[in-house]
Every structure is written in structure tokens, then in C-alpha cells.
Design an enzyme around this catalytic site. Structure first.
Site, PDB file in Angstrom:
ATOM      1  N   ASP A  11      33.709  39.768  42.758  1.00 22.31           N
ATOM      2  CA  ASP A  11      33.141  40.373  41.555  1.00 22.31           C
ATOM      3  C   ASP A  11      32.090  39.387  41.074  1.00 22.31           C
ATOM      4  O   ASP A  11      32.418  38.283  40.632  1.00 22.31           O
ATOM      5  CB  ASP A  11      34.263  40.565  40.519  1.00 22.31           C
ATOM      6  CG  ASP A  11      33.762  41.148  39.199  1.00 22.31           C
ATOM      7  OD1 ASP A  11      32.543  41.059  38.917  1.00 22.31           O
ATOM      8  OD2 ASP A  11      34.592  41.679  38.447  1.00 22.31           O
ATOM      9  N   TYR A 227      43.814  33.762  33.281  1.00 20.91           N
ATOM     10  CA  TYR A 227      43.312  35.085  33.647  1.00 20.91           C
ATOM     11  C   TYR A 227      41.790  35.099  33.672  1.00 20.91           C
ATOM     12  O   TYR A 227      41.139  34.755  32.691  1.00 20.91           O
ATOM     13  CB  TYR A 227      43.818  36.157  32.673  1.00 20.91           C
ATOM     14  CG  TYR A 227      43.245  37.516  33.002  1.00 20.91           C
ATOM     15  CD1 TYR A 227      43.599  38.161  34.178  1.00 20.91           C
ATOM     16  CD2 TYR A 227      42.315  38.130  32.170  1.00 20.91           C
ATOM     17  CE1 TYR A 227      43.054  39.392  34.511  1.00 20.91           C
ATOM     18  CE2 TYR A 227      41.765  39.367  32.492  1.00 20.91           C
ATOM     19  CZ  TYR A 227      42.143  39.985  33.665  1.00 20.91           C
ATOM     20  OH  TYR A 227      41.606  41.203  34.003  1.00 20.91           O
ATOM     21  N   LYS A 230      40.978  40.554  37.766  1.00 19.20           N
ATOM     22  CA  LYS A 230      41.995  40.804  38.796  1.00 19.20           C
ATOM     23  C   LYS A 230      41.404  40.519  40.175  1.00 19.20           C
ATOM     24  O   LYS A 230      40.195  40.460  40.366  1.00 19.20           O
ATOM     25  CB  LYS A 230      42.495  42.242  38.651  1.00 19.20           C
ATOM     26  CG  LYS A 230      43.991  42.425  38.838  1.00 19.20           C
ATOM     27  CD  LYS A 230      44.838  41.459  38.071  1.00 19.20           C
ATOM     28  CE  LYS A 230      46.331  41.693  38.270  1.00 19.20           C
ATOM     29  NZ  LYS A 230      47.127  40.691  37.564  1.00 19.20           N
TER      30      LYS A 230
HETATM   31  P1  13P Z   1      38.063  43.211  37.112  1.00 15.02           P
HETATM   32  O1  13P Z   1      39.152  42.322  37.673  1.00 15.02           O
HETATM   33  O2  13P Z   1      37.808  44.385  37.991  1.00 15.02           O
HETATM   34  O3  13P Z   1      36.842  42.403  36.819  1.00 15.02           O
HETATM   35  O4  13P Z   1      38.590  43.814  35.753  1.00 15.02           O
HETATM   36  C1  13P Z   1      38.915  42.929  34.761  1.00 15.02           C
HETATM   37  C2  13P Z   1      39.381  43.567  33.506  1.00 15.02           C
HETATM   38  O5  13P Z   1      39.750  42.816  32.606  1.00 15.02           O
HETATM   39  C3  13P Z   1      39.416  45.025  33.357  1.00 15.02           C
HETATM   40  O6  13P Z   1      39.878  45.407  32.078  1.00 15.02           O
HETATM   41 MG    MG Z   2      34.898  42.418  36.616  1.00 15.40          MG
HETATM   42 MG    MG Z   3      37.129  44.377  39.902  1.00 18.55          MG
END
Ligand code: 13P
Ligand code: MG
Ligand code: MG
Ligand code: 13P
Length: 361
Positions: A11, A227, A230
């Protein structure tokens, strides 16, 4: 001649929050991989995206964990992140967790699935890519495909698959892996992989050693210590001719299961299979998506792709996923929609507990 397939993702920033990869970022990736193809470093490539994750599919002859291939992917992600920064895209450089590259992108943020094999006379391969979830999301899928005869008819009727498979399971907490054989050890296997936040399937091979599937196992929160978005894993599965048929590999997605991820990476939700074009999660930043691209590999060239979930036969799965999403959303901040304590340890929860600690009597 041995062919290596490398599926490396990150990402690098996205458009309208965590929604989709910006076209100009994809274009930079295509340009750089075209140059690498022209120079002979890679044989072929394909650039795609699932939600806000940019995926580089590359074929070459350099084997897995090759420093030149990893450096190429790293440079592509850095250049695409620069574009994202230029346009102030959201989370620009999100998965570039560390700056210094030293031969391998593992541990720096990107997710990696790679396999090397001697091409069969015909070599169908499916690439799976997910957004808003974690590597353990593949556990249920890979178990169904390679160990459940109610999913995969070939386990019963194809003599080449009848002996079963070997699953390599990684314990993310201890950093150790174990090989378990199916069908004889399926209860032990399920005891582990039923806890997808800790135990993840890293690879599956046939008992004669033929590699059948590999998955990315990188968990960003374990790398970053907090965090940061994801993991949004990827997975490569070979099909047909002594392996599950393409349709057997896709069959588990007809019944969406619940995975961890979704909003702020902190909620359970259904994994919705969809065509590439629809892999743009918006409702509560989700629900989690999975796409699948099918290719025939021909002397290292990637012939395709076919967009495997672009089939009305998966409409019902999408509808079910929407219904499951409603049920989960109804719970708001309550478990089991919100993840359990252990999974939440990298969020605000420790701070809330710290703040209230003197008021607990
Ligand atoms: P991603 O991991 O796809 O960047 O999404 C993060 C997020 O906090 C979505 O609410
Ligand atoms: Mg993202
Ligand atoms: Mg993502
Ligand atoms: P075809 O007869 O269409 O080649 O399909 C064979 C098969 O095994 C499908 O799973």
C-alpha cells in the site's frame, strides 16, 4: 528451465482514504517494470490493484528471495509512493515501514509470495490478492482447496492427488514453522490454522514435493510494533493436472467466511470475492475484498489475465457477503465485530486502560 513467479505488494498511498490505487501510481509501476523487462531482468510482468494495494506480478528465472528482483519491487514502491506524496494521497508510503533496503523486502513492509518450478506442459496459475484483511484469511481457503474432499473432488477421484498434501504452517508469535501432512494430520492442522491471527499457512506442496501454493505471511503490526494498516495478503496457486482444478481452487469463495481487518484493521467481516474493477471497498472501508487473476505460464511469459471472479456464479456469494456485513455492522463496537483483546493490542485499547487504571477499584 525453471520459472519463478514473484507476487509482491504494498500500500503506497491511495485515493479518497484507503479506497483505491491512483492510476498514475500504477503507471509508474508499469513503466519501471517494462524497463526491467527490456533489460532482461524479468521475463514478464503484470500490474494490478486490489483496493488501496498495488500488486506487482513478475516472472523471471532468478529464484525466490532474489536481491535484484526484491530491489526492483522496492524501487517501484518507492517511486509510486513519491507520486502518492506529490498528490497528497492518503497514507502515502503506508507500507514502506523502513528506509534501508538490504537485499530483501521481507520485514520492510511489502507482502511477498514467490514460487519456483519447472513448467508443466500446461501451467495454469491463479494469483489471489486481498484488501482489508490479514494473511490468516487464506487459512480457510487453502484448507478447503487442498484438504477438504467436499470442496475438491480431485482429492477423491484424481490418483495424483489422492495421497494428499503437506502444509507448512508459520507461528507468527514464535517465528517458527511446522509441516503437517494431510489427510492424516488434518485435526492437528485445524487446531492451529483455526487461529488465523497467529498460525498462517505459508505454503502447500504435494507429497512428491511439487509446489502447489504459496502465501504472503508478513504482518505489518508485528514489524512496526503498532497499527499501520492491514497486511492485505497475496497468494499464488497452481492448478490442474495433478493439482486441484481451477474451479476447485475458486469454489471456497462461493461461501464467504469472516476474516479480521475491515475498518481500521480492527473488525471481523466477510471476505467478498469480486472482479478487479469492483475491488474498491467503501462501506465502512470494506467489506474485505479478494480478487483472482488467472494466467497460463508459457516459458516464463504471463499469458492472460482472466478475471476469475467476474462470473455471475459468484453473485450469490457477494449477496451473502453483504448480508453477513449487515449482521456484523449491527454489533457496532461490540465483539465479535470488533476484534478480540489480543488482536487489538496495537490500537487505542492499552491507552484507554492506562488512562482508567486508577479508577478501577
Ligand atoms: P488498509 O490496510 O487497506 O490501508 O486499510 C486501513 C484502514 O484503516 C481501513 O479502515
Ligand atoms: Mg491504506
Ligand atoms: Mg489495503
Ligand atoms: P473440460 O472437459 O472442459 O476440459 O473440463 C475438464 C475438467 O476437469 C474440469 O474440471
Amino acid at each position: 528451465m525453471k520459472t519463478t513467479l514473484s507476487l509482491i505488494k504494498a500500500d503506497i498511498g491511495s485515493l479518497a482514504g484507503h479506497h483505491e490505487v491512483f492510476e498514475e501510481c500504477k503507471n509508474v509501476a508499469k513503466e519501471m517494470l517494462q524497463n526491467a523487462k527490456n533489460s532482461g531482468l524479468i521475463i514478464d510482468f503484470y500490474v494490478t490493484a486490489c483496493g488501496d494495494d498495488l500488486q506487482l506480478l513478475m516472472s523471471h528465472q532468478k529464484g525466490v528471495d532474489n536481491p535484484e528482483i526484491h530491489e526492483l519491487a522496492w524501487n517501484v514502491f518507492k517511486a509510486a509512493a513519491d507520486v502518492a506524496k506529490k498528490f497528497k494521497l492518503y497514507g502515502a508510503g503506508q507500507d514502506i515501514l523502513k528506509e534501508a533496503f538490504s537485499g530483501n523486502v521481507k520485514g520492510l513492509g511489502p507482502g511477498v509470495a514467490e514460487m519456483e518450478f519447472e513448467e508443466r506442459p500446461s501451467e495454469p496459475v491463479l494469483f489471489f490478492m486481498a484488501d482489508k484483511t490479514e494473511p490468516g484469511a487464506w487459512n480457510y481457503f487453502l484448507y478447503k482447496v487442498f484438504a477438504d474432499p467436499f470442496n475438491t473432488a480431485g482429492l477423491v477421484i484424481d490418483p495424483k492427488m489422492h495421497d494428499g498434501f503437506i502444509f507448512e504452517i508459520l507461528d507468527l508469535k514464535e517465528g517458527k514453522s511446522v509441516e503437517l501432512r494431510t489427510p492424516e494430520e488434518i485435526y492437528d492442522l485445524l487446531a492451529l490454522i483455526g487461529q488465523p491471527g497467529r498460525f498462517v499457512i505459508r505454503s502447500v506442496k504435494r507429497k512428491d514435493g511439487l509446489i502447489a501454493a504459496v502465501a504472503s505471511t508478513q504482518r505489518l503490526s508485528l514489524i512496526a510494533g503498532k497499527y499501520v494498516g492491514k497486511d492485505d495478503p497475496v497468494c499464488i496457486v497452481r492448478a490442474q493436472h495433478g493439482l486441484p482444478a481451477v474451479g476447485e481452487v475458486l469454489e471456497p469463495f462461493a461461501n464467504p467466511w469472516l476474516v479480521a481487518g475491515w475498518m481500521r484493521g480492527s473488525h471481523h467481516g466477510p471476505l467478498m470475492p469480486c472482479p478487479v474493477e469492483k475491488a474498491k471497498p467503501s462501506r465502512f472501508d470494506g467489506p474485505p475484498r479478494v480478487i483472482s487473476l488467472g494466467f497460463q505460464i508459457c516459458e516464463g511469459r504471463l499469458i492472460g489475465p482472466a478475471d476469475m471472479f467476474d462470473d455471475p456464479a459468484f453473485d450469490l456469494a457477494r449477496q451473502k457477503a453483504n448480508e453477513m456485513a449487515d449482521i456484523m455492522r449491527m454489533h457496532g463496537p461490540f465483539e465479535p465485530h470488533r476484534l478480540g483483546e489480543e488482536e487489538m493490542e496495537y490500537t487505542t485499547l492499552p491507552k484507554v486502560l492506562e488512562k482508567l487504571k486508577d479508577r478501577f477499584k
